[in-house]
Design an enzyme around this catalytic site. Structure first.
Site, short mmCIF file in Angstrom:
data_model
loop_
_atom_site.label_atom_id
_atom_site.label_comp_id
_atom_site.label_asym_id
_atom_site.label_seq_id
_atom_site.Cartn_x
_atom_site.Cartn_y
_atom_site.Cartn_z
N GLU A 33 0.82 -1.22 0.00
CA GLU A 33 0.00 0.00 0.00
C GLU A 33 0.85 1.26 0.00
O GLU A 33 1.84 1.35 0.73
CB GLU A 33 -0.90 -0.03 1.23
CG GLU A 33 -2.24 0.60 1.00
CD GLU A 33 -3.09 -0.17 0.00
OE1 GLU A 33 -3.08 0.19 -1.20
OE2 GLU A 33 -3.75 -1.13 0.41
N GLY A 122 -16.38 6.03 -3.33
CA GLY A 122 -15.49 6.65 -2.34
C GLY A 122 -15.16 5.70 -1.20
O GLY A 122 -14.88 6.10 -0.08
N GLY A 124 -12.78 3.27 -1.48
CA GLY A 124 -11.44 2.71 -1.64
C GLY A 124 -11.43 1.44 -2.48
O GLY A 124 -10.46 0.69 -2.44
N ASP A 172 -4.38 0.88 -9.42
CA ASP A 172 -5.82 0.64 -9.55
C ASP A 172 -6.21 0.38 -11.00
O ASP A 172 -6.95 -0.55 -11.30
CB ASP A 172 -6.60 1.86 -9.03
CG ASP A 172 -6.25 2.20 -7.61
OD1 ASP A 172 -5.59 1.38 -6.95
OD2 ASP A 172 -6.62 3.30 -7.16
N TYR A 222 -3.47 12.58 0.28
CA TYR A 222 -2.76 11.69 -0.65
C TYR A 222 -1.62 12.44 -1.32
O TYR A 222 -0.47 11.97 -1.34
CB TYR A 222 -3.74 11.16 -1.70
CG TYR A 222 -3.17 10.06 -2.56
CD1 TYR A 222 -3.43 8.73 -2.29
CD2 TYR A 222 -2.35 10.36 -3.64
CE1 TYR A 222 -2.90 7.72 -3.07
CE2 TYR A 222 -1.81 9.36 -4.43
CZ TYR A 222 -2.09 8.04 -4.14
OH TYR A 222 -1.55 7.05 -4.92
#
Ligand code: GLA
Length: 386
Positions: A33, A122, A124, A172, A222
């Site tokens: 991550e 939203g 994730g 992603d 972020y």
């Protein structure tokens, strides 16, 4: 909704049937991550939930954006000069994709779009990458763009970075473009080399627990983490040869950490470098059938994201804390950007219903509202349905 139901909705909007139907999944990240913008290795997989697109060309030179799950819609005239983002609304994602196709000199016509999804927004699970890659896949099919799936992922990332202004990595878009049923994708985010790993977890299931916490600040925090990583890399490069933070071996970092005066930046770097190490160990655990070892690495990843990278929060921590006390669980962690969103856990299959009930009760007692709990299947990437 069935495709037939969706076609009816399309007809209500456009008085005609859609010529094509496409589907793109969302994703969870199993481990690795906040390292895809640091040249690290990540291990995501596509899931069965996702976004469906019905689309037909029109000869009026207009892009019409409609969605069943959002009230906002837009009609935007085809403009060879390009487009400006109008705000955070969902249709900016497909608009950014259109812009990228035009930049590649792929000639488009007007299009009537209808999107519909079952990914919690939203949360994730990459609803935005799902829309981007879905639109890119559709345009590529409709206008013979000749782009590969990897090209589509790269294009989707560019939309996120240049059009939407989020400095995210490639994970992603790559996961939802390249996902494979029952497999995790081990991706080197520097070279884009990848490997499919059979996700064989015996009598366990992959549970997704949605904190249902509205994710605020995610964009600004972020980009803040992204900038912190750039800064700490520069400081380390004074002595260490490395293009990315993840090129630095853990031992080298530990020897040279005095190069970084700021303790916060030191924590950020330690997360990134040790998380990359954990992904390598997780690959080993998965390929040798050491599910318990894999689970331990998930917990260690969560600890690092909570304490060193500071992107978890009381909601995600409440879920993972409960998991640690539940005997049918062998590993859990937050997944995705954090600051809310979802956690994942490996749960004994025959205890899943009991787990769902107990984690819901424990979470509600601590946080004040219920989480969403479901078990997930690892699915194929973007595809044409009709
Ligand atoms: C978001 C970004 C990804 C990745 C994750 C954190 O999902 O879009 O590129 O950085 O956060 O791992």
């Amino acid at each position: 909704m069935t495709i037939g139901d969706l076609q009816k909705e399309f007809e209500k909007n456009y008085n005609k049937q859609a010529s094509h139907v496409f589907f793109c999944p969302g994703r969870v990240n199993l481990i690795g991550e906040h390292i895809d913008y640091n040249g690290g290795q990540v291990m995501p997989c596509a899931i069965s939930l996702g976004t469906t697109l019905l689309v037909t060309a029109n000869d009026e030179g207009v892009f019409r954006f409609r969605a069943l799950d959002f009230p906002e819609s837009a009609d935007i005239a085809l403009n060879p000069e390009g487009y400006q983002k109008t705000g955070p609304e969902w249709f900016n994602y497909p608009l950014g994709v259109i812009q990228e196709f035009q930049k590649k000199d792929i000639t488009l016509t007007g299009l009537d779009f209808l999107f519909s999804g079952n990914l919690p927004i939203g949360s994730g699970l990459s609803s935005s990458a799902s829309i981007e890659v879905l639109t890119a896949f559709a345009l590529n099919e409709l206008f013979n763009g000749g782009l590969s799936r990897v090209d589509l992922a790269v294009l989707g990332k560019r939309v996120e970075n240049d059009f939407m202004g989020l400095n995210s990595g490639i994970m992603d878009q790559f996961a939802v473009a390249m996902g494979k049923e029952a497999h995790a994708v081990l991706l080197n985010t520097d070279t884009l080399d990848y490997e499919y790993l059979p996700f064989e977890i015996g009598d366990y299931v992959l549970a997704i627990i949605n904190s249902n916490k509205p994710r605020k600040l995610v964009e600004s925090k972020y980009n803040e983490r992204f900038n912190e990583c750039r800064t700490v890399l520069k400081q380390l490069q004074e002595k260490i040869q490395a293009q990315h933070l993840c090129d630095i071996p853990l031992e080298t970092f530990q020897q040279e950490e005095a190069l970084v005066a700021d303790p916060v930046l030191r924590k950020r770097a330690l997360h990134v470098i040790s998380e990359n190490d954990r992904v390598k160990k997780a690959r080993e655990a998965l390929t040798t059938g050491d599910i318990a070892g894999f689970g331990q690495l998930m917990y260690a990843s969560h600890d690092s994201l909570q304490q060193l990278y500071e992107v978890s929060g009381p909601e995600l921590d409440a879920i993972v804390d409960f998991c640690r006390t539940y005997d049918g669980c062998i590993g859990a962690r937050m997944t995705g950007a954090g600051f809310g969103g979802c956690a994942i856990a490996l749960i004994k299959q025959d205890q899943f219903d009991d787990f769902a009930e107990k984690v819901t009760a424990a979470y509600e007692e601590k946080i004040g509202y219920k989480p969403g709990v479901f078990s997930s299947v690892i699915a194929e990437g973007v595809r044409k349905l009709v």
